[in-house]
Design a protein around this motif. Structure first.
Motif, PDB file in Angstrom:
ATOM      1  N   LEU A   1       0.795  -1.198  -0.043  1.00 17.02           N
ATOM      2  CA  LEU A   1       0.229  -0.077  -0.123  1.00 17.02           C
ATOM      3  C   LEU A   1       0.817   1.394  -0.041  1.00 17.02           C
ATOM      4  O   LEU A   1       1.935   1.307   0.552  1.00 17.02           O
ATOM      5  CB  LEU A   1      -0.714   0.140   1.238  1.00 17.02           C
ATOM      6  CG  LEU A   1      -1.722  -1.174   1.229  1.00 17.02           C
ATOM      7  CD1 LEU A   1      -2.715  -1.100   2.836  1.00 17.02           C
ATOM      8  CD2 LEU A   1      -2.765  -0.928   0.211  1.00 17.02           C
ATOM      9  N   SER A   2       0.370   2.392  -0.887  1.00 12.04           N
ATOM     10  CA  SER A   2       1.258   3.705  -0.706  1.00 12.04           C
ATOM     11  C   SER A   2       1.104   4.525   0.410  1.00 12.04           C
ATOM     12  O   SER A   2       1.860   5.468   0.518  1.00 12.04           O
ATOM     13  CB  SER A   2       0.787   4.484  -2.140  1.00 12.04           C
ATOM     14  OG  SER A   2       1.152   3.657  -3.156  1.00 12.04           O
ATOM     15  N   ARG A   3      -0.144   4.436   0.989  1.00 10.62           N
ATOM     16  CA  ARG A   3      -0.468   5.177   2.082  1.00 10.62           C
ATOM     17  C   ARG A   3       0.120   4.410   3.649  1.00 10.62           C
ATOM     18  O   ARG A   3       0.085   3.365   3.596  1.00 10.62           O
ATOM     19  CB  ARG A   3      -1.813   5.398   2.226  1.00 10.62           C
ATOM     20  CG  ARG A   3      -2.230   6.502   1.006  1.00 10.62           C
ATOM     21  CD  ARG A   3      -1.635   7.708   0.788  1.00 10.62           C
ATOM     22  NE  ARG A   3      -1.715   8.459   1.735  1.00 10.62           N
ATOM     23  CZ  ARG A   3      -1.101   9.709   1.936  1.00 10.62           C
ATOM     24  NH1 ARG A   3      -0.242  10.256   1.300  1.00 10.62           N
ATOM     25  NH2 ARG A   3      -1.534  10.554   3.068  1.00 10.62           N
ATOM     26  N   PRO A   4       0.360   5.324   4.722  1.00 12.27           N
ATOM     27  CA  PRO A   4       0.571   4.804   5.758  1.00 12.27           C
ATOM     28  C   PRO A   4      -0.381   3.832   6.331  1.00 12.27           C
ATOM     29  O   PRO A   4      -1.495   4.203   6.263  1.00 12.27           O
ATOM     30  CB  PRO A   4       0.826   6.049   6.960  1.00 12.27           C
ATOM     31  CG  PRO A   4       1.057   7.356   5.779  1.00 12.27           C
ATOM     32  CD  PRO A   4       0.259   6.896   4.604  1.00 12.27           C
ATOM     33  N   LEU A   5       0.157   2.873   7.029  1.00 10.90           N
ATOM     34  CA  LEU A   5      -0.658   1.853   7.606  1.00 10.90           C
ATOM     35  C   LEU A   5      -1.117   2.316   9.156  1.00 10.90           C
ATOM     36  O   LEU A   5      -2.263   2.251   9.549  1.00 10.90           O
ATOM     37  CB  LEU A   5      -0.188   0.546   7.840  1.00 10.90           C
ATOM     38  CG  LEU A   5      -1.143  -0.605   8.590  1.00 10.90           C
ATOM     39  CD1 LEU A   5      -2.040  -0.944   7.288  1.00 10.90           C
ATOM     40  CD2 LEU A   5       0.108  -1.855   8.624  1.00 10.90           C
ATOM     41  N   LEU A   6       0.019   2.872   9.844  1.00  3.70           N
ATOM     42  CA  LEU A   6      -0.304   3.458  11.183  1.00  3.70           C
ATOM     43  C   LEU A   6       0.736   4.580  11.471  1.00  3.70           C
ATOM     44  O   LEU A   6       1.909   4.485  10.800  1.00  3.70           O
ATOM     45  CB  LEU A   6      -0.209   2.648  12.289  1.00  3.70           C
ATOM     46  CG  LEU A   6       0.912   1.371  12.349  1.00  3.70           C
ATOM     47  CD1 LEU A   6       1.720   2.163  13.372  1.00  3.70           C
ATOM     48  CD2 LEU A   6       0.599   0.133  12.833  1.00  3.70           C
ATOM     49  N   THR A   7       0.505   5.346  12.427  1.00  2.98           N
ATOM     50  CA  THR A   7       1.753   6.393  12.814  1.00  2.98           C
ATOM     51  C   THR A   7       1.782   6.377  14.497  1.00  2.98           C
ATOM     52  O   THR A   7       0.684   6.221  15.150  1.00  2.98           O
ATOM     53  CB  THR A   7       1.387   7.694  12.253  1.00  2.98           C
ATOM     54  OG1 THR A   7      -0.126   8.344  12.973  1.00  2.98           O
ATOM     55  CG2 THR A   7       1.087   7.753  10.786  1.00  2.98           C
ATOM     56  N   TYR A   8       3.018   6.755  14.902  1.00  2.00           N
ATOM     57  CA  TYR A   8       2.852   7.133  16.572  1.00  2.00           C
ATOM     58  C   TYR A   8       3.555   8.136  16.849  1.00  2.00           C
ATOM     59  O   TYR A   8       4.802   8.365  16.125  1.00  2.00           O
ATOM     60  CB  TYR A   8       3.641   5.970  17.095  1.00  2.00           C
ATOM     61  CG  TYR A   8       3.801   5.918  18.444  1.00  2.00           C
ATOM     62  CD1 TYR A   8       2.817   5.747  19.407  1.00  2.00           C
ATOM     63  CD2 TYR A   8       5.146   6.626  18.935  1.00  2.00           C
ATOM     64  CE1 TYR A   8       2.961   5.960  20.969  1.00  2.00           C
ATOM     65  CE2 TYR A   8       5.278   6.871  20.328  1.00  2.00           C
ATOM     66  CZ  TYR A   8       4.301   6.442  21.164  1.00  2.00           C
ATOM     67  OH  TYR A   8       4.438   6.838  22.360  1.00  2.00           O
ATOM     68  N   ARG A   9       2.965   9.309  17.116  1.00  2.00           N
ATOM     69  CA  ARG A   9       3.648  10.477  17.485  1.00  2.00           C
ATOM     70  C   ARG A   9       4.208  10.637  18.901  1.00  2.00           C
ATOM     71  O   ARG A   9       3.692  10.411  20.039  1.00  2.00           O
ATOM     72  CB  ARG A   9       2.662  11.830  17.464  1.00  2.00           C
ATOM     73  CG  ARG A   9       3.402  12.940  17.279  1.00  2.00           C
ATOM     74  CD  ARG A   9       2.205  14.202  17.176  1.00  2.00           C
ATOM     75  NE  ARG A   9       1.638  13.842  15.928  1.00  2.00           N
ATOM     76  CZ  ARG A   9       2.297  14.443  14.873  1.00  2.00           C
ATOM     77  NH1 ARG A   9       3.230  15.131  14.977  1.00  2.00           N
ATOM     78  NH2 ARG A   9       1.485  14.322  13.616  1.00  2.00           N
ATOM     79  N   PHE A  10       5.823  11.054  18.787  1.00  2.03           N
ATOM     80  CA  PHE A  10       6.319  11.388  20.031  1.00  2.03           C
ATOM     81  C   PHE A  10       5.826  12.516  20.955  1.00  2.03           C
ATOM     82  O   PHE A  10       5.585  13.554  20.118  1.00  2.03           O
ATOM     83  CB  PHE A  10       7.839  11.487  20.087  1.00  2.03           C
ATOM     84  CG  PHE A  10       8.625  10.223  19.767  1.00  2.03           C
ATOM     85  CD1 PHE A  10       9.740   9.947  20.458  1.00  2.03           C
ATOM     86  CD2 PHE A  10       8.356   9.265  18.732  1.00  2.03           C
ATOM     87  CE1 PHE A  10      10.476   8.808  20.296  1.00  2.03           C
ATOM     88  CE2 PHE A  10       8.823   8.114  18.572  1.00  2.03           C
ATOM     89  CZ  PHE A  10       9.925   7.820  19.443  1.00  2.03           C
ATOM     90  N   ASP A  11       5.836  12.490  22.046  1.00  4.35           N
ATOM     91  CA  ASP A  11       5.433  13.602  22.922  1.00  4.35           C
ATOM     92  C   ASP A  11       6.623  14.766  22.789  1.00  4.35           C
ATOM     93  O   ASP A  11       7.861  14.413  22.710  1.00  4.35           O
ATOM     94  CB  ASP A  11       5.160  13.209  24.456  1.00  4.35           C
ATOM     95  CG  ASP A  11       4.073  12.335  24.722  1.00  4.35           C
ATOM     96  OD1 ASP A  11       3.086  12.558  23.790  1.00  4.35           O
ATOM     97  OD2 ASP A  11       3.952  11.631  25.398  1.00  4.35           O
ATOM     98  N   ALA A  12       6.218  16.117  22.827  1.00  5.14           N
ATOM     99  CA  ALA A  12       7.086  17.061  22.656  1.00  5.14           C
ATOM    100  C   ALA A  12       8.065  17.179  24.134  1.00  5.14           C
ATOM    101  O   ALA A  12       7.386  16.961  25.250  1.00  5.14           O
ATOM    102  CB  ALA A  12       6.521  18.418  22.424  1.00  5.14           C
ATOM    103  N   ALA A  13       9.181  17.467  23.743  1.00  7.18           N
ATOM    104  CA  ALA A  13      10.159  17.443  25.319  1.00  7.18           C
ATOM    105  C   ALA A  13       9.924  18.772  25.768  1.00  7.18           C
ATOM    106  O   ALA A  13       9.646  19.757  25.022  1.00  7.18           O
ATOM    107  CB  ALA A  13      11.656  17.175  24.877  1.00  7.18           C
TER     108      ALA A  13
END
Length: 329
Positions: free
Chosen positions: A258-270
């Motif tokens: 697939l060309s689009r992301p399957l999942l994402t995970y965002r880090f918290d801002a330090a």
């Protein structure tokens, strides 16, 4: 006749004599005309002799360091090479006086340079760094190599990405020519990873990942969704999934089909341990949660798969030194 002899003697001392003789008075008629012709011939020969005696270069090329050696190309008559005390080998076009190439790979003073007479494209140089280097004049411009990766099923096949926006695939037993040059990225290729012996994925600062078959120059698929324009954000694959970082401080996982992301995970801002000096934030504002304009943006800088059949996991780190282990469930 004594007057004529005196004038001829004066003429031989320089061109000024001819100017003075042009105004000589006399009514000799034809004799005077013949004398003037003879004097003109003598003046011309004097000028020619003077020009031959004056030596000056027909071309001059300026080098910034002491030159140790020069060599003419046997076929390209206007091409010459020089070496200097800083270790630079320069190729010059003598017709224009311009340097066409500067080869700065020696670490110390370069003493000698020489063109091959049998193959005039080859140039050799020797240096105090204990190296003899061979150069090819018809080679394309060199680019920085950003990443290298061996084929997991071969000891002699290697892929690398470079600043020329391409992935190069080589058989090390015949390194003179690439087996494939994969062209579809718009910026430098920062990572190359193999999914299997015949498939690889590349990352670039054009914010795209691309899937390739090593036996075809065509891109199989482009993966888009993450942001990557100036940093190395990491790339990893387990053979089925592809993970990469992003300049929005997030991890992106793609499925190879697939060309689009399957999942994402965002880090918290330090957040800093101590509050920054300055006026207090306005009432109701976010305070320390907002990033100041002079602070660098955070981004995910490295990713790695843990290959376990029953518990696949991702290791990810960002530019602030935060490392997280993420399990896929």
């Amino acid at each position: 006749m004594e007057h004529v002899a005196g004038v001829l003697k004066e003429l031989r001392t320089g061109a000024a004599g001819l100017a003075r003789l042009g105004s000589t008075e006399g009514g000799e008629g034809d004799a005077a005309s013949a004398l003037r012709r003879e004097i003109a011939d003598l003046a011309d020969s004097s000028v020619v002799r003077d020009a031959v005696d004056v030596h000056y270069p027909c071309a001059e090329m300026q080098c910034s360091h002491k030159i140790s050696c020069v060599s003419w190309n046997a076929y390209h008559k206007s091409v010459l090479a020089s070496s200097d005390y800083e270790g630079t080998v320069s190729v010059w076009d003598a017709a224009t006086g311009q340097r066409t190439r500067a080869l700065m790979e020696h670490d110390k003073r370069c003493w000698s340079v020489h063109f091959n007479r049998a193959d005039v494209r080859l140039l050799a140089s020797g240096s105090d760094d204990a190296r003899v280097k061979l150069w090819s004049l018809n080679a394309e411009r060199s680019f920085n190599v950003c990443c290298v990766r061996f084929n997991p099923r071969s000891s002699c096949h290697l892929a690398f990405g470079s600043a020329d926006h391409c992935v190069h695939y080589y058989d090390l037993r015949a390194p003179r020519r690439a087996l494939a040059v994969l062209k579809d990225h718009r910026k430098a290729v920062s990572y190359v990873k193999f999914l299997d012996a015949h498939t690889l994925v590349s990352a670039s600062t054009d914010s795209q990942l691309k899937l390739w078959r090593v036996d075809s120059p065509r891109c199989v698929r482009s993966f888009t969704g993450h942001a990557n324009e100036k940093n190395f954000v990491g790339l990893a694959t387990d053979g089925t999934y592809v993970a990469c970082g992003s300049e929005n401080n997030a991890l992106y996982v793609y499925y190879a089909g697939l060309s689009r992301p399957l999942l994402t995970y965002r880090f918290d801002a330090a957040r800093p341990f101590l509050p920054a000096a300055g006026p207090p934030p306005p009432a109701g504002g976010a305070g320390g949660a907002e990033r100041r304009e002079d602070e660098p943006a955070e981004f995910v800088s490295a990713v790695c798969w843990r290959r376990a059949p029953h518990a696949p996991a991702l290791l990810a780190a960002n530019s602030q030194g935060t490392i997280k282990v993420l399990e896929l469930v």
